[in-house]
Scaffold this active site. Structure first.
Site, PDB file in Angstrom:
ATOM      1  N   SER A 275       0.835  -1.210   0.000  1.00 21.98           N
ATOM      2  CA  SER A 275       0.000   0.000   0.000  1.00 21.98           C
ATOM      3  C   SER A 275       0.863   1.251   0.000  1.00 21.98           C
ATOM      4  CB  SER A 275      -0.872  -0.019   1.268  1.00 21.98           C
ATOM      5  OG  SER A 275      -1.461   1.238   1.486  1.00 21.98           O
TER       6      SER A 275
ATOM      7  N   TYR B  75      -1.053  -0.209  10.971  1.00 19.46           N
ATOM      8  CA  TYR B  75      -1.430  -0.859   9.703  1.00 19.46           C
ATOM      9  C   TYR B  75      -0.325  -0.643   8.674  1.00 19.46           C
ATOM     10  CZ  TYR B  75      -3.065  -1.197   4.975  1.00 19.46           C
ATOM     11  OH  TYR B  75      -3.144  -1.487   3.635  1.00 19.46           O
TER      12      TYR B  75
ATOM     13  N   LYS C  71       2.552  -3.361   6.691  1.00 23.22           N
ATOM     14  CA  LYS C  71       2.871  -3.487   5.261  1.00 23.22           C
ATOM     15  C   LYS C  71       4.379  -3.339   5.038  1.00 23.22           C
ATOM     16  CE  LYS C  71      -1.116  -4.433   3.744  1.00 23.22           C
ATOM     17  NZ  LYS C  71      -1.370  -5.716   3.065  1.00 23.22           N
TER      18      LYS C  71
HETATM   19  C1  WQD Z   1      -9.693   9.469   1.154  1.00 20.55           C
HETATM   20  C2  WQD Z   1      -9.747  10.937   1.506  1.00 20.55           C
HETATM   21  C3  WQD Z   1      -9.887  11.442   3.831  1.00 20.55           C
HETATM   22  C4  WQD Z   1     -13.849   9.809   4.519  1.00 20.55           C
HETATM   23  C5  WQD Z   1      -7.161   4.466   3.070  1.00 20.55           C
HETATM   24  C6  WQD Z   1      -6.129   3.792   3.878  1.00 20.55           C
HETATM   25  C7  WQD Z   1      -5.102   3.229   2.954  1.00 20.55           C
HETATM   26  C8  WQD Z   1      -5.750   2.347   1.940  1.00 20.55           C
HETATM   27  C9  WQD Z   1      -6.868   3.053   1.199  1.00 20.55           C
HETATM   28  C10 WQD Z   1      -5.438   0.079   2.530  1.00 20.55           C
HETATM   29  C11 WQD Z   1      -8.895  11.241   2.723  1.00 20.55           C
HETATM   30  C12 WQD Z   1     -11.132  11.907   3.094  1.00 20.55           C
HETATM   31  C13 WQD Z   1     -12.666  10.186   3.897  1.00 20.55           C
HETATM   32  C14 WQD Z   1     -14.731  10.822   5.040  1.00 20.55           C
HETATM   33  C15 WQD Z   1     -13.216  12.491   4.247  1.00 20.55           C
HETATM   34  N1  WQD Z   1      -6.209   1.192   2.588  1.00 20.55           N
HETATM   35  N2  WQD Z   1     -12.362  11.497   3.762  1.00 20.55           N
HETATM   36  N3  WQD Z   1     -14.373  12.122   4.863  1.00 20.55           N
HETATM   37  O1  WQD Z   1      -7.250   7.436   3.754  1.00 20.55           O
HETATM   38  O2  WQD Z   1      -6.470   7.738   1.366  1.00 20.55           O
HETATM   39  O3  WQD Z   1      -6.556   5.484   2.351  1.00 20.55           O
HETATM   40  O4  WQD Z   1      -7.759   3.578   2.178  1.00 20.55           O
HETATM   41  O5  WQD Z   1      -4.415  -0.040   1.942  1.00 20.55           O
HETATM   42  O6  WQD Z   1      -4.175   2.518   3.729  1.00 20.55           O
HETATM   43  O7  WQD Z   1      -5.530   4.763   4.683  1.00 20.55           O
HETATM   44  O8  WQD Z   1      -8.669   6.657   1.794  1.00 20.55           O
HETATM   45  O9  WQD Z   1     -11.053   6.780   1.331  1.00 20.55           O
HETATM   46  O10 WQD Z   1     -10.278   6.725   3.764  1.00 20.55           O
HETATM   47  O11 WQD Z   1      -9.938   8.773   2.378  1.00 20.55           O
HETATM   48  O12 WQD Z   1     -12.913  13.679   4.126  1.00 20.55           O
HETATM   49  O13 WQD Z   1     -15.813  10.537   5.617  1.00 20.55           O
HETATM   50  O14 WQD Z   1     -11.081  11.266   1.840  1.00 20.55           O
HETATM   51  O15 WQD Z   1      -9.464  12.461   4.724  1.00 20.55           O
HETATM   52  O16 WQD Z   1      -8.215  12.423   2.478  1.00 20.55           O
HETATM   53  P1  WQD Z   1      -7.197   6.953   2.369  1.00 20.55           P
HETATM   54  P2  WQD Z   1     -10.058   7.194   2.357  1.00 20.55           P
END
Ligand code: WQD
Length: 395
Positions: free
Chosen positions: A155, A179, A183
């Site tokens: 990741s 997490y 990885k």
């Molecule tokens: C995307 C953006 C949030 C929800 C995560 C894991 C990563 C990988 C993929 C496993 C961010 C913003 C989100 C909300 C928001 N998983 N957001 N309001 O964090 O980039 O990655 O998933 O490998 O390890 O960390 O993805 O979809 O959670 O968030 O503003 O209710 O959307 O701050 O910037 P992220 P995400």
């Protein structure tokens, strides 16, 4: 094609029933080169996903010409096992059931893991046990049965807060969550295993074939197969942005106001930027990685050309588009795809979020021939098609 005559290669996919896993299994079936064995403990998935995958592959096969051979039909049947990687006995029995038929498991695509950053800070030992200890026991069993090819699901989170974006694979690995550290640790464990099997112990001849591994560093997978038959089906309220927006549009979220986690980042509109890629492009990256693990293939030469003889055959690639999209841009794209009038409320930053994660896709493109052509509009349209057809997921 030449592959029509070759026997199917047995490939074990861990986490095969999950969102990524089911799209990887589907894409493997489409090649008609692999016999897929899936193991999944269904902690975050349902067995129905793989039933749908087989149905989908079979219906597409029947429409194709020339008519499918018996071997082609065989390749659409997934050997699915409901078992847990933290139970080596059940994993070992799968390997030995193939060995007792005189068959080998040709390679492993290891996707199964817990992946919620926030949750990992609350229950780190569960994450280390499930992601790291389970990977070690899987690797030990692979060694016992002479299985020496691994595609590892990693990741972008291994980069932590990257010093630069776009992020090249040479960037130091400095994760900032348990997490993310699972990885990084698993990549290093796999790397050491490759190194140990490459360099013969002093004076010993190498009897075993060198362990070869390709680690795929996912950026943000999104979307679903365009049929709407398979997709992301998280348990409970989704943590990730896109599935949450899909749940809101289909009426599964009681207070459908999107909390935007901070708009004071140094980005185009102050909200976090991520590199979203279509889950089917991500899945294709796994097929390319398996092809690159085939000794003598052109991809094998291309991927390991930079690895000197006697050095460990470990390579890591970013899987991303190399294009960043902000939270607000994603909301707008989903507004267009779903017609849902999203309400947003800016709240404080989420712990662990970094301003921008964008892949430098050059190495994967040059050595693995990887590309992620699907655009954001397609990702949102395919996600909405899945969610609209399956308002309650697989149930
Ligand atoms: C995307 C953006 C949030 C929800 C995560 C894991 C990563 C990988 C993929 C496993 C961010 C913003 C989100 C909300 C928001 N998983 N957001 N309001 O964090 O980039 O990655 O998933 O490998 O390890 O960390 O993805 O979809 O959670 O968030 O503003 O209710 O959307 O701050 O910037 P992220 P995400």
């Amino acid at each position: 094609s030449s592959t029509a005559q070759e026997p199917l290669k047995n490939v074990l996919v861990t986490g095969g029933a999950g969102y990524i896993g089911s799209h990887v299994v589907y894409t493997l079936l489409k090649t008609r080169q692999y016999k897929v064995i899936s193991i999944d403990n269904h902690h975050n998935s349902l067995p129905a996903a793989l039933t749908r995958v087989s149905e989908l592959a079979l219906s597409e096969l029947k429409e194709s010409s020339p008519p499918p051979s018996a071997r082609d039909l065989e390749s659409t049947i997934v050997d699915a096992h409901d078992c847990d990687l933290t139970d080596p006995t059940s994993i070992r029995s799968i390997f030995s059931s193939y060995a007792s038929k005189g068959e080998q498991i040709w390679g492993v695509v290891h996707i199964a893991a817990y992946k919620a950053v926030g949750e990992s800070t609350e229950i780190p030992l569960t994450y280390y046990k499930n992601n790291v200890a389970a990977t070690i026991s899987l690797l030990e069993i692979m060694q016992e049965f002479g299985c020496s090819r691994l595609v590892y699901s990693s990741s972008a989170t291994v980069y932590g807060t990257p010093p630069e974006v776009p992020i090249p694979e040479t960037t130091r690995r400095l994760a900032d969550s348990p997490y993310g550290r699972t990885k990084v640790m698993c990549e290093m464990i796999v790397e050491d295993l490759c190194e140990s099997s490459a360099v013969p112990a002093a004076g010993k001849k190498t009897t075993t074939t060198p362990f070869q591994a390709i680690s795929l560093r996912y950026f943000n997978p999104a979307g679903a197969h365009p049929s709407g038959r398979i997709g992301e089906d998280p348990r409970g309220r989704p943590g990730n942005l896109l599935p949450l927006l899909a749940h809101m549009a289909v009426g599964r979220v009681k207070d459908p106001v999107l909390k935007v986690f901070g708009n004071d980042y140094p980005t185009i509109d102050g909200t976090c930027v991520r590199d979203y890629l279509h889950v089917l492009d991500l899945a294709q990256g796994h097929v390319l990685a398996l092809q690159a693990l085939e000794e003598g293939s052109s991809l094998n030469k291309s991927v390991y050309a930079s690895v000197p003889a006697g050095k460990g055959r470990f390579k890591a690639y970013n899987l991303g588009k190399g294009k960043g999209m902000s939270v607000l841009q994603i909301v707008e794209a989903m507004r267009k795809a779903t017609g849902f009038d999203y309400k947003t409320e800016v709240v404080g930053r989420r712990r662990g979020d970094v301003p921008a994660l964008i892949a430098d896709p050059a190495l994967a493109r040059a050595e693995l021939g990887f590309d992620a052509p699907h655009d954001l509009e397609t990702m949102c349209r395919d996600l909405w098609n899945w969610q609209g057809q399956n308002p309650r997921g697989y149930e």
